[in-house]
Design a protein around this motif. Structure first.
Motif: not given
Length: 786
Positions: A506-510, A525-530, A535-539, A569-581
């Protein structure tokens, strides 16, 4: 070019026979043999190891370039990316075969598989060299030969056997070459890729023999392939039709272009995978012979060292010359070889003990710690020559696209003559920035970004760029043409390739996400965000996950330039990453120490809860409950437990600060600083303004706990305490110091407390030493009044 008119006294070949010349790539001796063979045989066909997909464009190679140049080949599909180079210099046997064969009226053909072919797929390096033949696979044979001839490396062996051989006896040289390649191939089993290539090359030879009539066919390939080609060519069950040139599979992209090359790239000491090291030396050997090359190498080394203000006296050079001649005589060389000259120079110029063997005793790149004189000697051997393509050489569309864009944006001739600023809030400035960033991610030289926004939350709206040397830009653009015909397309493909390579990292992807935003590559950008959202659920680690969350949340909240704020899509990344934290943090156990990356991850989750609650599935109450469980878990790291308490305060969840006081009081001295670091990282402002239920300021509570520590405990915990209070900026630290003075009824400057004349830890240890000495004196009745 040296005279190649000496006749080769070989018997005339039988009608329609194939004459095989096994060569070492970039060998002057082999190049001379090829030139003499063409002059003597007058062959109908000259077949050369090289990519057969270039056969329709051989005219491009003979336009009148300044060598070295290389055939750059590329391939890309959904699963594989491959790039390859086939370099040619003045003394490459393949170049002499192409040039002299065409001049002699022969039909010249490349006969090897295209570089994108699956036969090359097993090469370890996707950025490989076509002429990197199987030297590693016949290492045992060459090792025995080196031992027999008492030399250190295969390059020294080759020079002694072939490069300084008597040029008046080409038949003897040819016989030695054949015996050499038979020996080394006899010990090596070709891999599947080489077998496929040899079958294909043999099919070209059979077809050429069938079409040559009474005239011979000359076959010039790497010596490793020669024995196999002899056997395969005359196989009885083989056909003799011209082979087809394979095409890339459907949906794949592949092709070849000429690119400028340089002696630096050809040098084995710089990582080149095949052929000869020290190309500058071998250029002189090709042009003027071994004696002139030895003198020229000595002169080049002396000039380079003197240019770097390293003293090289005439006496040193006389001593080096004597050593070189003595070594050549002792080693039985008719002329001084490259290694003789280098050994003589090293003996005369280096008086220090060397930490590692001299690099020319082996192969590979120079290691760290190489003696500076040795580094300059190797550089002098390499030479400075750079290739240049003829103006009529066809170039990939990307080169023209970039030239047009740089000219339109006033970044080409005349280029900016110094650093320049780009305003990202201006449409023209943003376009300029995007073009420069696309060049950056493609690795095109010429411009360097000095400053600018570091992430989506950075309130910086200008960039500073500095023009630099554009050497190698043309070659880099031609190679980047493998990724697309337009600059935005090529940058998009490169970023997508980096995203696939990152996997669940996840670090390089950020960082990749922000690069895509800076490049303005749109759909990517959309592809990267998707990809990030998936992937955030597997970090597996908090630190890298926090980088993704910070980058995505910053862009979602603050972007005023790039047009990605409040994106779905940015919002979905934020949501998934916060839950995973929260999921990762609650199960984390560990020992002492502060992990700043995981604290930043929790801080990013806090910011998401405070500023983007509508995106998250986790509520403030649920997050506070999770934080309470972490804070009570004695197996959790101390910094994480402190951060959990700070998170509850930052979220405004009702919580009696007395709970924190109890936790502080029960924290061991060696982990108190870690606990506080976590607290301050998440709730610094709440700590400075907070108070207990009795109204006691939290700063006073902290002071009371620290003041109650024993001297030993204080010294133990002081480094971690200093680290924790570093979270406060200078102005807040000054206010805390002022409060501590007031609590003690002292007058003075709080600022002076923060500017001690020595390290506070050292001062604390000095005070403890003084107390120990005083107690020792008291014990023996020697104490003084205090």
């Amino acid at each position: 070019m040296p005279d190649t008119s000496t006749a080769v006294d070989m018997p005339p070949p039988a009608a329609g026979a194939a004459v095989f010349l096994g060569v070492r790539h970039h060998s002057p001796a082999c190049a001379r043999l090829v030139g003499r063979a063409i002059e003597k045989l007058r062959p109908a066909y000259v077949l050369v190891e090289g990519p057969a997909d270039m056969n329709d464009r051989l005219g491009e190679l003979l336009l009148g370039h300044r060598l070295p140049v290389a055939v750059f080949s590329h391939y890309r599909d959904d699963t594989r990316v491959a790039t390859s180079w086939a370099p040619l210099c003045d003394y490459s046997p393949e170049w002499i075969a192409l040039r002299d064969g065409r001049a002699a009226g022969a039909e010249v053909r490349f006969i090897d598989l295209p570089s994108w072919h699956q036969a090359f797929a097993d090469r370890a390096d996707r950025r490989t060299n076509r002429y990197a033949d199987a030297e590693t696979r016949y290492a045992e044979a060459t090792r025995r030969l080196c031992a027999h001839f008492a030399v250190d490396s295969v390059d020294a062996l080759w020079d002694g056997l072939f490069e300084i051989a008597d040029p008046a006896d080409p038949d003897a040289l040819q016989a030695r070459l054949d015996a050499y390649f038979e020996l080394v191939r006899g010990d090596a089993e070709a891999d599947a890729g080489d077998r496929a290539r040899e079958e294909y090359m043999a099919s070209w030879v059979r077809a050429a023999v069938a079409h040559a009539g009474e005239r011979p066919v000359l076959v010039v390939t790497g010596g490793f392939h020669q024995p196999a080609l002899r056997a395969l060519t005359y196989r009885q069950d083989a056909g003799c039709d011209w082979p087809e040139v394979p095409e890339p599979p459907e949906g794949a992209l592949g092709g070849s272009f000429l690119v400028p090359y340089s002696f630096r790239q050809l040098d084995a000491f710089a990582g080149y995978q095949s052929g000869m090291p020290s190309p500058g030396y071998y250029q002189q050997l090709w042009e003027a012979g071994p004696q002139a090359a030895a003198r020229g190498l000595t002169r080049s080394v002396a000039e380079r060292l003197r240019g770097r203000r390293i003293a090289v006296s005439t006496a040193d050079l006389i001593a080096a010359r004597g050593l070189t001649q003595g070594l050549a005589l002792m080693r039985g060389h008719a002329y001084e070889t490259r290694v003789d000259v280098l050994d003589g120079l090293a003996g005369a110029l280096i008086s220090d003990d060397l930490d590692q063997p001299l690099p020319w005793t082996g192969r590979g790149t120079l290691g760290a710690g190489t003696h500076p004189v040795v580094v300059d000697m190797v550089a002098a051997c390499a030479g400075e020559q750079e290739g240049r393509l003829h103006p009529d050489t066809p170039l990939p569309p990307l080169v023209h696209d970039v030239a047009e864009q740089l000219a339109r944006l006033r970044l080409a001739d005349p280029a900016p003559d110094g650093p320049f600023t780009v305003d990202l809030t201006d449409a023209a400035g943003l376009t300029r920035s995007q073009v420069l960033h696309r060049l950056r991610v493609l690795g095109i030289p010429g411009f360097t970004r000095v400053s600018g926004p570091a992430d989506g939350a950075d309130p910086v709206f200008t960039e500073r760029w500095e023009p630099g040397a554009a050497g190698g830009r043309e070659a880099a653009l031609i190679e980047a043409g493998a990724y697309g015909a337009r600059l935005d397309e090529a940058a998009s493909v490169v970023l997508g390739e980096r995203a696939r390579a990152a996997g669940t990292e996840a670090g390089p992807l950020a960082g990749l996400l922000f690069d895509a935003v800076l490049c303005g590559v749109g759909p990517l950008c959309d592809e990267l965000l998707e990809a990030l959202a998936a992937q955030v659920d597997r970090v597996p680690e908090l630190g890298p996950l926090g980088e993704v969350l910070t980058a995505a949340l910053g862009l979602w909240r603050h972007d005023r330039v790039f047009g990605v704020a409040r994106g779905r899509l940015l919002g979905s990344v934020v949501a998934g990453a916060a839950d995973r934290v929260f999921w990762l943090a609650e199960g984390l156990h560990g020992g002492p120490g502060v992990d700043f990356a995981r604290l930043r991850a929790l801080a990013a989750a806090r910011d998401a809860l405070l500023h983007a609650p509508e995106l998250l599935s986790v509520t403030r109450e649920a997050a506070a409950e999770a934080a309470a469980r972490i804070g009570r878990d004695r197996r959790a790291p101390a910094d994480l437990r402190g951060a959990a308490v700070g998170l509850r305060w930052a979220l405004g969840v009702p919580d009696d600060p007395a709970t924190a006081v109890t936790a502080l009081a029960s924290t061991a001295a060696d982990t108190l600083g870690d606990w506080l670091a976590g607290l301050f990282a998440l709730a610094r402002e709440e700590v400075t303004a907070g108070a207990t239920a009795d109204g006691e300021p939290m700063i006073d509570v902290l002071d009371g706990i620290v003041a109650a520590m024993t001297e030993d405990d204080f010294l133990t915990g002081l480094p971690a305490l200093r680290q924790a209070f570093a979270f406060f900026p200078p102005r807040e630290r000054e206010r805390i110091a002022q409060r501590l003075l007031e609590r003690r009824g002292k007058q003075g400057s709080a600022r002076s407390l923060l500017r001690t004349t020595a390290d506070p830890l050292l001062l604390a240890r000095a005070r403890a030493l003084e107390e120990n000495v005083a107690r020792l004196l008291d014990r023996h009745g020697l104490g003084a009044a205090r």
